[in-house]
Motif scaffolding. Sequence first.
Motif, PDB file in Angstrom:
ATOM      1  N   CYS A  35       0.830  -1.210   0.000  1.00 37.72           N
ATOM      2  CA  CYS A  35       0.000   0.000   0.000  1.00 37.72           C
ATOM      3  C   CYS A  35       0.861   1.255   0.000  1.00 37.72           C
ATOM      4  CB  CYS A  35      -0.931  -0.015   1.212  1.00 37.72           C
ATOM      5  SG  CYS A  35      -2.188  -1.324   1.151  1.00 37.72           S
ATOM      6  N   ALA A  39       0.956   4.278  -2.806  1.00 42.70           N
ATOM      7  CA  ALA A  39       0.738   5.681  -2.448  1.00 42.70           C
ATOM      8  C   ALA A  39       1.930   6.536  -2.851  1.00 42.70           C
ATOM      9  CB  ALA A  39       0.479   5.800  -0.944  1.00 42.70           C
ATOM     10  N   THR A  56      -8.313   6.813  -1.249  1.00 40.72           N
ATOM     11  CA  THR A  56      -7.388   5.913  -1.927  1.00 40.72           C
ATOM     12  C   THR A  56      -7.900   4.496  -1.740  1.00 40.72           C
ATOM     13  OG1 THR A  56      -5.526   7.382  -1.428  1.00 40.72           O
ATOM     14  CG2 THR A  56      -4.998   5.124  -2.104  1.00 40.72           C
ATOM     15  N   TYR A 171       0.761  11.921   3.281  1.00 40.44           N
ATOM     16  CA  TYR A 171      -0.129  11.039   2.522  1.00 40.44           C
ATOM     17  C   TYR A 171       0.345   9.591   2.578  1.00 40.44           C
ATOM     18  CZ  TYR A 171      -2.267   8.756  -1.540  1.00 40.44           C
ATOM     19  OH  TYR A 171      -2.919   7.873  -2.368  1.00 40.44           O
ATOM     20  N   VAL A 175      -1.708   6.307   4.443  1.00 37.84           N
ATOM     21  CA  VAL A 175      -2.082   5.098   3.711  1.00 37.84           C
ATOM     22  C   VAL A 175      -1.405   3.880   4.319  1.00 37.84           C
ATOM     23  CG1 VAL A 175      -1.939   3.900   1.497  1.00 37.84           C
ATOM     24  CG2 VAL A 175      -2.609   6.310   1.568  1.00 37.84           C
ATOM     25  N   VAL A 201      -8.913   4.050   2.072  1.00 36.57           N
ATOM     26  CA  VAL A 201      -8.604   5.107   3.025  1.00 36.57           C
ATOM     27  C   VAL A 201      -9.347   6.364   2.585  1.00 36.57           C
ATOM     28  CG1 VAL A 201      -6.787   6.373   4.206  1.00 36.57           C
ATOM     29  CG2 VAL A 201      -6.281   4.145   3.203  1.00 36.57           C
TER      30      VAL A 201
END
Length: 263
Positions: A35, A39, A56, A171, A175, A201
């Motif tokens: 993940c 991201a 996301t 960010y 995530v 998310v």
Amino acid sequence: MTDVHMFTLTDDGYVPAKYAFGRWGPDMLNGPAICAAAAHALEKDHGHADFVPVRTTIDLFKAARGVPLVPTTRLVRSGRRIHVAEVDLHQDDALVARATMVALHRSSPPPGDEWHSTHPFDPPAPDEHRRWFGSDEHGWTTTMSEHQNGSRKRLWSTVIPVVAGEEPSPYVRVVMAAESTSLVTNWGSEGIGYINCDLTVAISRLPGGDRIGLQADTHITADGLSVGTATLFDADGPIGTGMVTAVSNAAAQIDFSQGVPRR
């Protein structure tokens, strides 16, 4: 601690380091690593300072192994108020994961009074420990094995760097931290026996500071399938929600009662 990271970013893609590997299998990357790589790639190619990545969604199609994750990003929509981008993560030409980032332009709130949900969450005082584990049965401790029970779980932690030589952005941090929605919602008295196949998310703002908390909100199951949601927090309060769907993986149940290795 400069050697603590999940990947080295090279021309071959995201090359896994030891902290990218999980406990489901000896050559299997963990969910937070996949993940976080998605991201990082989305933000690097399609991030915009005036937009907040409000949603996301990462679909995990197959187990990722200890070979480079190769990202391919694309812009789906670029508008005045919304940007949408996607990334595919491949290994040896096999599609491992696909992620979508929806970003909205910052604005002013509409007039009038609004209802807001209340999410009581009292994090422990920060100290030298990277992770705190919590449950309704035992409160907060730094020992994971003390929370292997049937009560609601929570987590308060920092994340390690995703890419060698880079501090994770807000960010990427949120995530990566939100992937623990699967942990706090699916962890029971015998360990964790569900493996999540996705992560969504949704946030209204990016986190401040380096610590992010999760508190389980729902855990709904039937026929070996699970849906779990958790609220995400920073030191100033709630910032959003994580959601995972998962399938029973009891043959490879992870028992945390003996603790986990220190990082």
